[in-house]
Design a protein around this motif. Structure first.
Motif, PDB file in Angstrom:
ATOM      1  N   GLY A 296     -21.417 -36.822   3.769  1.00 53.34           N
ATOM      2  CA  GLY A 296     -21.765 -35.731   4.772  1.00 53.34           C
ATOM      3  C   GLY A 296     -20.738 -34.624   5.240  1.00 53.34           C
ATOM      4  O   GLY A 296     -21.097 -33.613   5.759  1.00 53.34           O
ATOM      5  N   ASP A 297     -19.546 -35.198   5.014  1.00 55.81           N
ATOM      6  CA  ASP A 297     -18.401 -34.332   5.441  1.00 55.81           C
ATOM      7  C   ASP A 297     -18.118 -33.064   4.679  1.00 55.81           C
ATOM      8  O   ASP A 297     -18.761 -32.980   3.480  1.00 55.81           O
ATOM      9  CB  ASP A 297     -17.139 -34.941   5.285  1.00 55.81           C
ATOM     10  N   VAL A 298     -17.665 -32.059   5.155  1.00 62.36           N
ATOM     11  CA  VAL A 298     -17.115 -30.879   4.464  1.00 62.36           C
ATOM     12  C   VAL A 298     -15.751 -31.030   4.786  1.00 62.36           C
ATOM     13  O   VAL A 298     -15.086 -30.890   5.710  1.00 62.36           O
ATOM     14  CB  VAL A 298     -17.592 -29.596   5.298  1.00 62.36           C
ATOM     15  N   VAL A 299     -15.094 -31.071   3.510  1.00 63.67           N
ATOM     16  CA  VAL A 299     -13.365 -31.040   3.273  1.00 63.67           C
ATOM     17  C   VAL A 299     -13.122 -29.920   2.474  1.00 63.67           C
ATOM     18  O   VAL A 299     -13.639 -29.737   1.402  1.00 63.67           O
ATOM     19  CB  VAL A 299     -13.026 -32.433   2.893  1.00 63.67           C
ATOM     20  N   ILE A 300     -12.070 -29.213   2.945  1.00 65.89           N
ATOM     21  CA  ILE A 300     -11.141 -28.224   2.222  1.00 65.89           C
ATOM     22  C   ILE A 300      -9.809 -28.774   2.109  1.00 65.89           C
ATOM     23  O   ILE A 300      -9.065 -29.703   3.044  1.00 65.89           O
ATOM     24  CB  ILE A 300     -11.158 -26.800   2.640  1.00 65.89           C
ATOM     25  N   GLY A 301      -9.267 -28.644   0.770  1.00 68.73           N
ATOM     26  CA  GLY A 301      -7.681 -28.937   0.550  1.00 68.73           C
ATOM     27  C   GLY A 301      -7.110 -27.838  -0.125  1.00 68.73           C
ATOM     28  O   GLY A 301      -7.628 -27.482  -1.235  1.00 68.73           O
ATOM     29  N   ALA A 302      -5.839 -27.528   0.125  1.00 70.12           N
ATOM     30  CA  ALA A 302      -5.098 -26.626  -0.671  1.00 70.12           C
ATOM     31  C   ALA A 302      -4.531 -27.623  -1.911  1.00 70.12           C
ATOM     32  O   ALA A 302      -3.205 -27.438  -1.998  1.00 70.12           O
ATOM     33  CB  ALA A 302      -3.930 -26.167   0.092  1.00 70.12           C
TER      34      ALA A 302
ATOM     35  N   GLY B  82     -16.276 -35.983  -3.530  1.00 68.35           N
ATOM     36  CA  GLY B  82     -17.821 -35.990  -3.664  1.00 68.35           C
ATOM     37  C   GLY B  82     -18.333 -37.434  -4.122  1.00 68.35           C
ATOM     38  O   GLY B  82     -19.460 -37.587  -4.022  1.00 68.35           O
ATOM     39  N   ALA B  83     -17.383 -38.332  -4.496  1.00 66.80           N
ATOM     40  CA  ALA B  83     -17.715 -39.585  -5.136  1.00 66.80           C
ATOM     41  C   ALA B  83     -18.403 -40.517  -3.936  1.00 66.80           C
ATOM     42  O   ALA B  83     -19.123 -41.370  -4.002  1.00 66.80           O
ATOM     43  CB  ALA B  83     -16.460 -40.298  -5.591  1.00 66.80           C
ATOM     44  N   LEU B  84     -18.138 -39.870  -2.568  1.00 66.24           N
ATOM     45  CA  LEU B  84     -18.577 -40.467  -1.541  1.00 66.24           C
ATOM     46  C   LEU B  84     -19.747 -39.597  -0.813  1.00 66.24           C
ATOM     47  O   LEU B  84     -20.488 -40.091   0.251  1.00 66.24           O
ATOM     48  CB  LEU B  84     -17.479 -40.660  -0.285  1.00 66.24           C
ATOM     49  N   GLY B  85     -20.226 -38.759  -1.502  1.00 60.08           N
ATOM     50  CA  GLY B  85     -21.376 -37.888  -0.911  1.00 60.08           C
ATOM     51  C   GLY B  85     -20.795 -36.916   0.107  1.00 60.08           C
ATOM     52  O   GLY B  85     -21.558 -36.517   0.826  1.00 60.08           O
ATOM     53  N   ALA B  86     -19.472 -36.379  -0.172  1.00 57.34           N
ATOM     54  CA  ALA B  86     -19.049 -35.364   0.682  1.00 57.34           C
ATOM     55  C   ALA B  86     -18.976 -34.133   0.055  1.00 57.34           C
ATOM     56  O   ALA B  86     -19.022 -34.027  -1.153  1.00 57.34           O
ATOM     57  CB  ALA B  86     -17.963 -35.867   1.334  1.00 57.34           C
ATOM     58  N   PHE B  87     -19.067 -32.977   0.535  1.00 57.92           N
ATOM     59  CA  PHE B  87     -18.638 -31.635  -0.108  1.00 57.92           C
ATOM     60  C   PHE B  87     -17.176 -31.482   0.098  1.00 57.92           C
ATOM     61  O   PHE B  87     -16.811 -31.420   1.311  1.00 57.92           O
ATOM     62  CB  PHE B  87     -19.495 -30.558   0.487  1.00 57.92           C
ATOM     63  N   SER B  88     -16.416 -31.577  -0.853  1.00 58.79           N
ATOM     64  CA  SER B  88     -15.015 -31.279  -0.879  1.00 58.79           C
ATOM     65  C   SER B  88     -14.678 -30.481  -1.943  1.00 58.79           C
ATOM     66  O   SER B  88     -14.841 -30.485  -3.116  1.00 58.79           O
ATOM     67  CB  SER B  88     -14.268 -32.649  -0.840  1.00 58.79           C
ATOM     68  N   THR B  89     -13.969 -29.422  -1.707  1.00 57.46           N
ATOM     69  CA  THR B  89     -13.320 -28.703  -2.502  1.00 57.46           C
ATOM     70  C   THR B  89     -11.938 -28.033  -2.363  1.00 57.46           C
ATOM     71  O   THR B  89     -11.385 -27.820  -1.404  1.00 57.46           O
ATOM     72  CB  THR B  89     -14.229 -27.317  -2.740  1.00 57.46           C
ATOM     73  N   GLY B  90     -11.107 -27.544  -3.412  1.00 53.65           N
ATOM     74  CA  GLY B  90      -9.952 -26.954  -3.254  1.00 53.65           C
ATOM     75  C   GLY B  90      -9.992 -25.421  -2.918  1.00 53.65           C
ATOM     76  O   GLY B  90     -10.737 -24.670  -3.345  1.00 53.65           O
ATOM     77  N   VAL B  91      -9.036 -25.368  -2.136  1.00 55.47           N
ATOM     78  CA  VAL B  91      -8.675 -23.836  -1.592  1.00 55.47           C
ATOM     79  C   VAL B  91      -7.112 -23.336  -1.808  1.00 55.47           C
ATOM     80  O   VAL B  91      -6.288 -24.052  -1.915  1.00 55.47           O
ATOM     81  CB  VAL B  91      -9.155 -23.556  -0.003  1.00 55.47           C
ATOM     82  N   GLY B  92      -7.072 -22.129  -1.348  1.00 51.74           N
ATOM     83  CA  GLY B  92      -5.818 -21.492  -1.619  1.00 51.74           C
ATOM     84  C   GLY B  92      -5.053 -21.962  -0.140  1.00 51.74           C
ATOM     85  O   GLY B  92      -5.761 -22.295   0.887  1.00 51.74           O
ATOM     86  N   SER B  93      -3.616 -21.689  -0.130  1.00 50.88           N
ATOM     87  CA  SER B  93      -3.174 -22.195   1.096  1.00 50.88           C
ATOM     88  C   SER B  93      -3.333 -21.087   2.154  1.00 50.88           C
ATOM     89  O   SER B  93      -3.380 -21.431   3.482  1.00 50.88           O
ATOM     90  CB  SER B  93      -1.586 -21.788   0.734  1.00 50.88           C
ATOM     91  N   THR B  94      -3.835 -19.774   1.942  1.00 48.91           N
ATOM     92  CA  THR B  94      -4.217 -19.138   2.957  1.00 48.91           C
ATOM     93  C   THR B  94      -5.596 -19.431   3.718  1.00 48.91           C
ATOM     94  O   THR B  94      -5.689 -19.433   5.056  1.00 48.91           O
ATOM     95  CB  THR B  94      -4.602 -17.336   2.485  1.00 48.91           C
ATOM     96  N   ASP B  95      -6.414 -20.072   3.133  1.00 47.41           N
ATOM     97  CA  ASP B  95      -7.685 -20.691   3.384  1.00 47.41           C
ATOM     98  C   ASP B  95      -7.604 -22.012   4.347  1.00 47.41           C
ATOM     99  O   ASP B  95      -8.223 -22.090   5.159  1.00 47.41           O
ATOM    100  CB  ASP B  95      -8.758 -20.938   2.139  1.00 47.41           C
ATOM    101  N   MET B  96      -6.532 -22.629   3.755  1.00 55.37           N
ATOM    102  CA  MET B  96      -5.894 -23.946   4.391  1.00 55.37           C
ATOM    103  C   MET B  96      -5.498 -23.471   5.706  1.00 55.37           C
ATOM    104  O   MET B  96      -5.682 -24.283   6.733  1.00 55.37           O
ATOM    105  CB  MET B  96      -4.860 -24.818   3.867  1.00 55.37           C
TER     106      MET B  96
END
Length: 421
Positions: free
Chosen positions: A116-122, A130-144
């Motif tokens: 259920g988490d929302v995670v961003i990572g550069a 997402g294996a744990l049922g979270a929304f996680s996605t890669g972003v650029g360093s500016t978004d980080m």
């Protein structure tokens, strides 16, 4: 109109009752991740914004893992920049040499991400969680940088592709083989900016490590994220590793998918991606005679304990082929220690492999496993682009730990069954 798992998570974090594909939203973040390559850029962007504090020191994770242990002066300066930023802002989840690991194995292990988490990572492979049922996605360093400053991020809500997995995989078929099969089927842009949602009774046969490998490589099909339902295995993993409260989201029965595929896992064979794209796949029966120079077992895709157990099972009592460089990278210190306690490291060393500290080094052609001109490697990593692991005229073949271990023994790309396994 119903929503997918991903859409439900994003709607909740945007404070909305519902969202639709293509909608622009601003969502609250549960975690912001950076490494030694991307964080210095984000720090400089924060400086430009004249931001003097982070939104929540407990919801930022900084993991120097790409060029560590420091490869050279430049990488040392990068890590110093991250270290000083973490100290300045009293970042709780800063993991340095000795307690660190490869970020996408470390964060779930530390319990920092739950369903259920929302995670961003550069880093593009942030989709692992997402294996744990979270929304996680890669972003650029500016978004980080913006995420560290505000705790929020803008998203375009992705549409989705449903992959229904049925049947039980054969002995040497792992999550890595399944995701390579899927990428070979739909292509490296087949899920461009879409959520890859995995469902079906076949999931019960996939370990958490299998699932982490599959969601990790969603980006290799162009996916915005990959995600699994939260079942007993996922709940057990979270209870073992985390004290955070998790939230289970399920797709609506009338959720809309752009495409739907059904894959009978019992029909799959070990799969290898040939140079120079992850979509260039062949089954082990179609490989032919491919002599190799190096094998790398590890990375954020396949450096977990199940991966090492499988590799050790194949290599037990055998010797690495003459002239072969076999390099093993446990993904975290805890995995490394467990592998020592289970005798896996002894197996690798007796076989003639070398075992290294957790690092992303060889995967991106950084250090500790660079290829020379004309050399070939079988790797359990996630990308095999031109020059990915070294010289632009070298070749990388992506495979599972089982195939990689068998290949180290024979000196050519091999099926573990060829060794009588």
């Amino acid at each position: 109109m119903g929503m997918t798992m991903t859409q439900k998570i994003l709607a909740a974090h945007a404070g909305l009752d519902c969202v639709v594909a293509g909608q622009l939203i601003e969502a609250d973040l549960d975690l912001v991740l950076g490494n030694d390559v991307t964080t210095p850029v984000a720090i400089h962007e924060m400086d430009k914004m004249t931001i003097t504090s982070v939104y929540d020191k407990d919801k930022i994770a900084l993991v120097p893992d790409h060029f560590t242990p420091n490869k050279d002066i430049k990488s040392a300066e990068h890590c110093k920049c991250v270290r000083e930023f973490a100290k300045k802002h009293d970042i709780t989840n800063y993991f340095e040499i000795g307690e660190m690991g490869i970020e996408h194995a470390l964060l779930p292990e530390k319990g920092l991400v739950v369903a259920g988490d929302v995670v961003i990572g550069a880093d593009s492979h942030t989709c692992t969680y997402g294996a744990l049922g979270a929304f996680s996605t890669g972003v650029g360093s500016t978004d980080m940088a913006a995420g560290m400053a505000t705790g929020k991020a803008w998203f375009k809500v992705p549409s989705a592709i449903k992959f229904t997995l049925t049947g039980k995989p054969a002995k040497w078929v792992s999550g890595k083989d399944i995701i390579l099969h899927i990428i070979g089927m739909i292509g490296v842009d087949g899920a461009l900016y879409k959520s890859m949602e995995f469902v079906g009774d076949g999931i019960q046969y996939l370990s958490m490590d299998d699932r982490f490998a599959m969601t990790n490589m969603a980006i290799e099909a162009g996916g915005k994220n990959g995600i699994f339902p939260v079942d007993d295995a996922a709940i057990a993993y979270m209870k073992e590793h985390s004290t955070k409260t998790y939230t289970i989201y399920e797709a609506d029965e009338d959720a809309v998918y752009d495409e739907e595929y059904t894959i009978d896992l019992s029909t799959l064979r070990p799969t290898v991606a040939f140079p120079h794209l992850p979509e260039n796949t062949r089954t082990i029966d179609e490989v032919g005679e491919v002599v190799i120079d190096q094998v790398v077992i590890g990375s954020c895709t396949n450096g977990r304990i199940d991966d090492l157990r499988i590799a050790a099972k194949v290599m037990e009592g055998k010797k690495v082929a003459p002239g072969m460089r076999a390099i093993i990278f446990p993904a975290t210190q805890a995995i490394y220690l467990q592998a020592i306690e289970e005798g896996l490291i002894t197996t690798f060393i007796k076989a003639g492999a070398v075992v290294s500290t957790p690092t992303c080094g060889p995967c991106l052609g950084g250090h500790m496993g660079i290829l020379a001109k004309g050399e070939r490697a079988v790797a359990t990593t996630n990308r095999n682009f031109v020059g990915r692991m070294g010289h632009p005229e070298s070749e990388v073949y992506l495979a599972s730990p089982a195939v990689a271990a068998a290949s180290a023994i024979t000196g050519k790309i091999s099926d573990p069954e060829e060794l009588g396994m």
